[in-house]
Scaffold this motif. Structure first.
Motif, PDB file in Angstrom:
ATOM      1  N   THR A 597      13.512 -23.791  27.236  1.00  0.00           N
ATOM      2  CA  THR A 597      13.999 -24.965  28.135  1.00  0.00           C
ATOM      3  C   THR A 597      15.314 -25.321  28.077  1.00  0.00           C
ATOM      4  O   THR A 597      15.917 -25.404  29.374  1.00  0.00           O
ATOM      5  CB  THR A 597      13.112 -26.168  27.543  1.00  0.00           C
ATOM      6  OG1 THR A 597      11.618 -25.956  27.850  1.00  0.00           O
ATOM      7  CG2 THR A 597      13.304 -27.382  28.394  1.00  0.00           C
ATOM      8  N   PRO A 598      16.185 -25.321  27.222  1.00  0.00           N
ATOM      9  CA  PRO A 598      17.737 -25.527  27.252  1.00  0.00           C
ATOM     10  C   PRO A 598      18.155 -24.627  28.387  1.00  0.00           C
ATOM     11  O   PRO A 598      19.183 -25.030  29.047  1.00  0.00           O
ATOM     12  CB  PRO A 598      18.014 -25.404  25.943  1.00  0.00           C
ATOM     13  CG  PRO A 598      16.793 -25.676  24.973  1.00  0.00           C
ATOM     14  CD  PRO A 598      15.776 -25.104  25.680  1.00  0.00           C
ATOM     15  N   PHE A 599      17.649 -23.287  28.165  1.00  0.00           N
ATOM     16  CA  PHE A 599      18.601 -22.526  29.246  1.00  0.00           C
ATOM     17  C   PHE A 599      17.959 -22.543  30.729  1.00  0.00           C
ATOM     18  O   PHE A 599      18.766 -22.328  31.475  1.00  0.00           O
ATOM     19  CB  PHE A 599      18.195 -21.078  28.503  1.00  0.00           C
ATOM     20  CG  PHE A 599      18.782 -20.805  27.158  1.00  0.00           C
ATOM     21  CD1 PHE A 599      20.155 -20.552  26.979  1.00  0.00           C
ATOM     22  CD2 PHE A 599      17.981 -20.702  26.187  1.00  0.00           C
ATOM     23  CE1 PHE A 599      20.568 -20.234  25.608  1.00  0.00           C
ATOM     24  CE2 PHE A 599      18.569 -20.717  24.862  1.00  0.00           C
ATOM     25  CZ  PHE A 599      19.731 -20.291  24.581  1.00  0.00           C
ATOM     26  N   ALA A 600      16.818 -22.930  30.559  1.00  0.00           N
ATOM     27  CA  ALA A 600      16.274 -22.876  32.223  1.00  0.00           C
ATOM     28  C   ALA A 600      16.553 -23.982  32.919  1.00  0.00           C
ATOM     29  O   ALA A 600      16.813 -24.056  33.898  1.00  0.00           O
ATOM     30  CB  ALA A 600      14.601 -23.131  31.855  1.00  0.00           C
ATOM     31  N   ILE A 601      17.117 -25.004  32.281  1.00  0.00           N
ATOM     32  CA  ILE A 601      17.858 -26.393  32.828  1.00  0.00           C
ATOM     33  C   ILE A 601      19.124 -25.718  33.293  1.00  0.00           C
ATOM     34  O   ILE A 601      19.440 -26.379  34.362  1.00  0.00           O
ATOM     35  CB  ILE A 601      18.045 -27.509  31.808  1.00  0.00           C
ATOM     36  CG1 ILE A 601      16.725 -27.917  31.342  1.00  0.00           C
ATOM     37  CG2 ILE A 601      19.112 -28.471  32.403  1.00  0.00           C
ATOM     38  CD1 ILE A 601      16.684 -29.172  30.336  1.00  0.00           C
ATOM     39  N   GLU A 602      19.817 -24.920  32.910  1.00  0.00           N
ATOM     40  CA  GLU A 602      21.186 -24.214  33.350  1.00  0.00           C
ATOM     41  C   GLU A 602      20.958 -23.103  34.025  1.00  0.00           C
ATOM     42  O   GLU A 602      21.958 -22.498  34.626  1.00  0.00           O
ATOM     43  CB  GLU A 602      21.965 -23.857  31.976  1.00  0.00           C
ATOM     44  CG  GLU A 602      22.360 -25.075  31.151  1.00  0.00           C
ATOM     45  CD  GLU A 602      23.024 -26.254  31.772  1.00  0.00           C
ATOM     46  OE1 GLU A 602      24.051 -25.705  32.520  1.00  0.00           O
ATOM     47  OE2 GLU A 602      22.832 -27.401  31.408  1.00  0.00           O
ATOM     48  N   ALA A 603      19.857 -22.844  34.344  1.00  0.00           N
ATOM     49  CA  ALA A 603      19.426 -21.594  35.391  1.00  0.00           C
ATOM     50  C   ALA A 603      19.977 -21.657  36.611  1.00  0.00           C
ATOM     51  O   ALA A 603      20.364 -20.626  37.290  1.00  0.00           O
ATOM     52  CB  ALA A 603      17.752 -21.163  35.226  1.00  0.00           C
TER      53      ALA A 603
END
Length: 827
Positions: A597-603
């Motif tokens: 989730t933390p990385f998906a928000i920055e995708a």
């Protein structure tokens, strides 16, 4: 070389710079003063609701705020309001008088090894996690610092009106150093650093990442409560318009003001005053026995516990427990010979299974009238007896009672904020008793008790891990803290108290009484590592480590046994297998959500993280699809499957649909999940169908719990917000659905307890007149008019979600936003 042949230094490549402004000013190419939540231009144009900022608003302005992660907080210039949740990105903080940064001495603890390969960490400081390099603010930035912090956090005089859900990015990566040939050749930038952000080179999987998970903290000064980077807390910030949307519903529905006292009672919980806080004498063996219902009720609840709870939380030897139960009934005529510990254990078993049973069925088997608060009273009396026990050296019975008490609290929504502390204490008690060490080393422990110790230790670690995931906290232990092997994959009949030989563990493909625990134990070390990594103060790793975690978790997902049932008429075993498969798939998917989730928000800004966006969507869909499948099979299965993971998947899907429609910033690259949502007809409708089914299941669960209204109201509003963004022309209908759901929930809850004493003198309040039917008879909603604003005047329009002093907000108050990350459900 120039014309004369002289060697000229390489020209510095200019980077594209992005102007910082709200989306409206950027589109119109106007200068923006970046006031938050609404800039002055949008206010003058009378379109404050259209004034939005990109997800990375704070991240794109690192020069305006100094890193105060390890700075003295004396002399704070911004005072946060009491009981206001705040989000603390790593490079945003309250300005201090001193800009001196206090550094901690470095330490070099051992590195954590990831399954399949090592994770490379760079540790600094007492926390053992990588810290971002200190940042030096330029002089002209310091002059703007106070003004900018007022813009983002709110001026001190308006602290109560601060918007806690700032839409900020979580990615914090250091600037890459310039090549050696460029040092000393770059001229100072002539562009205002407050309005620009340098375009970064693409990240690679081997680059060191440094993320600061979002947190939520309520209270003030030294009296605070912290909620870590759980999935729910991380995603709440991705709905910047939820408050204004809820405010529109409140203003257009005057009935909320009339129903405020009754809705407030539901928010606190109908059992709160008359049952939970009511004093009672210390329980005795006789009083505990007198609390037990009829034998038919006990038998049904014990059967439900063994099928749906004990099969996933192994703490009992079922044949021994049933034998003790028969002896208990035989000794009722001589209460002095009955063990009080067994009576407490039986009450907790009944309490854990209470919500899984049909109340009408239980009433038909009871000699007397059952009370709706019976299970809560059993839990309270059992908990007080355990508290008064004062066990100096815990043994297996006290361990079982502690685990059962945690499960009973979770099943009724009691003491949710204390769950992580309780499991942590239980882990330490088990370690003090030596349960974390392999019992095969000790000859004085029988074969039977060795197996029971292994089962209980694994259950304790799983409980602690699950609640840590729910609260966004680190787990109490890691796999290198213990060497106790998991329990054997055997039937309970394969072992007994007088066993002298260790039974042979059966293949994992064979259905036994311990199949679920045996399968989950294989991924337990990996899930512990993932939880510890993602809930650290700083997530410091390389993206290849995240990919390795993903690969290992996915491998465990692919290894779930099929478990063929030989007897097609064995409904109980079939239900257990359905539950096991669903829970294994769901728990592994929850770990994937936590990791990605933390990385998906920055995708949308980093193409490297596109796979995290896809995995996050797949995991959330898998969780909700499993929930819908069991919901269609059985109510009991549906309630057994519900957990914090359901809400995490629910919010993840809603956030994905909301961002796709609401985020007007152009992504740096196409994301496959976004492409699918935009270009394949019916995908949003299918995802919302999964969400709506989960909401129905959560509604039924919330009605059974002591508290849960605010959670249900929030989730109802979230899905209405998403549908309003997808189909704006029907926004009024979706807002009306929120009102209907709130009134329906309250009406069902009051009607369910209409004859109960715990409602007190107020009884059903306004809901005795069926407020839902009255609202449906006249379902008109008052239109909300935007007030005019004179830019030269002294009184700005009220901000969305802000209540004037002294006025009660009957709709928003129900949400109690600070507690949204404190929810725990049965594991």
């Amino acid at each position: 070389m120039d014309i004369q042949g002289n060697i000229q230094p390489d020209r510095v490549r200019k980077r594209r710079r992005r102007t910082m402004a709200c989306t409206q000013c950027r589109t119109r190419k106007l200068r923006c003063d970046r006031e938050y939540p609404t800039c002055s231009r949008c206010l003058k144009s009378r379109t404050p609701n259209k004034c939005t900022y990109e997800d990375g608003f704070l991240w794109q302005q690192p020069t305006t705020v100094t890193n105060t992660a390890f700075t003295s907080d004396r002399g704070s210039a911004v005072s946060m309001s009491r009981d206001t949740p705040i989000e603390t990105p790593p490079d945003s903080g309250i300005p201090t008088v001193s800009t001196r940064t206090e550094t901690f001495p470095t330490s070099d603890p051992p590195r954590m090894a990831m399954a399949g390969g090592p994770i490379h960490h760079e540790y600094h400081g007492l926390t053992g996690h990588a810290l971002a390099p200190p940042y030096r603010a330029r002089p002209h930035d310091r002059e703007r610092k106070d003004c900018f912090l007022e813009t983002v956090l709110g001026a001190p005089k308006a602290a109560v009106n601060q918007e806690p859900y700032l839409n900020t990015g979580v990615l914090q990566r250091p600037k890459r150093p310039a090549p050696a040939s460029e040092h000393g050749l770059q001229a100072p930038s002539q562009v205002d650093g407050v309005h620009i952000d340098e375009e970064e080179d693409p990240l690679s999987p081997t680059d060191q990442l440094d993320l600061a998970p979002r947190i939520m903290m309520r209270g003030c000064e030294t009296k605070t409560r912290f909620s870590g980077s759980g999935i729910f807390a991380s995603l709440v910030a991705q709905f910047p318009d939820i408050r204004s949307f809820a405010e529109e519903i409140r203003l257009s529905t005057p009935v909320f003001a009339q129903l405020q006292p009754d809705l407030g009672r539901i928010k606190r919980g109908l059992f709160k005053v008359m049952v939970i806080t009511r004093p009672f004498p210390d329980p005795t063996t006789a009083s505990l026995i007198n609390m037990l219902p009829s034998r038919g009720v006990v038998d049904e609840l014990v059967g439900l516990y063994i099928t749906y709870i004990e099969s996933t939380h192994r703490i009992l030897h079922v044949p021994s427990f049933l034998r003790e139960l028969d002896q208990f009934w035989a000794m009722l005529d001589s209460p002095a010979s009955i063990s009080a510990a067994f009576a407490v254990q039986l009450l907790l078993v009944l309490s854990c299974a209470w919500n899984l049973a049909d109340f009408a069925s239980l009433q038909s088997k009871s000699a007397g009238e059952l009370k709706c608060e019976s299970a809560v009273e059993w839990t309270l009396h059992a908990g007080k007896w355990i508290e008064n026990l004062h066990t100096k050296r815990p043994e297996i019975t006290s361990m079982r009672l502690s685990i059962l008490l945690i499960l009973a609290h979770n099943s009724h929504g009691m003491r949710r904020s204390q769950a992580w502390l309780t499991t942590s204490t239980l882990v330490k008690q088990a370690i003090m008793a030596g349960y974390h060490r392999d019992p095969s080393r000790y000859a004085r422990i029988s074969v039977f008790n060795k197996e029971m110790r292994r089962r209980i230790w694994t259950t304790i670690v799983e409980l602690d891990l699950q609640i840590a995931l729910d609260r966004g906290m680190p787990p109490s232990v890691q796999s290198f803290d213990y060497d106790a092997a998991p329990g054997l994959n055997i039937y309970d009949d394969d072992i007994h108290e007088n066993s002298t030989e260790v039974p042979e563990s059966r293949p994992l493909s064979e259905v036994t009484d311990s199949s679920f625990q045996s399968i989950m134990s294989r991924s337990l070390p990996l899930r512990l590592q993932a939880c510890s990594l993602m809930h650290s103060p700083r997530i410091s790793c390389r993206y290849e480590d995240i990919q390795r975690l993903d690969g290992e978790l996915t491998r465990h997902l692919s290894r779930i046994p099929t478990w063929v049932i030989a007897d097609p008429n064995d409904i109980v075993t079939q239900r257990k297998v359905i539950l096991w498969k669903g829970l294994i798939e769901t728990k592994l998917s929850q770990s994937l959500l936590s990791v990605h989730t933390p990385f998906a928000i920055e995708a949308r800004r980093e193409s490297l993280f596109a796979s995290s966006a896809r995995t996050r969507m797949d995991a959330a869909i898998r969780i909700l699809s499993t929930q819908r499948r069991v919901h269609e099979i059985s109510r009991t299965l549906s309630l057994s499957m519900l957990g914090e993971w359901t809400i995490q998947a629910y919010i993840s899907i809603c956030q994905l649909l909301h961002t796709t429609e609401f985020d007007t910033s152009a992504p740096s690259h196409p994301i496959s999940s976004t492409f699918i949502l935009h270009n394949i007809p019916g995908i949003p409708e299918s995802l919302l169908s999964l969400v709506e089914t989960a909401l129905i299941a959560l509604e039924e669960r919330s009605i059974l719990m002591t508290k849960g209204a605010k959670d249900y109201y929030f989730l109802s509003t979230i899905v209405a917000l998403v549908k309003s963004r997808l189909w704006p022309t029907q926004a009024t209908m979706y807002k009306q659905q929120v009102v209907e759901r709130i009134l329906s929930f309250a009406q069902i809850l009051f009607t369910r307890h209409m004859n109960c004493d715990h409602l007190g003198d107020k009884g059903m309040g306004n809901f005795k007149n069926n407020q839902l039917a009255a609202f449906m008879a006249a379902p008109t909603m008052v239109s909300v008019m935007q007030p005019e604003f004179d830019p030269n005047g002294m009184h700005p329009p009220p901000q969305p979600g802000v209540t004037p002093p002294g006025e009660f907000d009957p709709f928003l108050e129900i949400f109690d936003w600070e507690d949204l990350t404190n929810m725990t459900f049965p594991c």
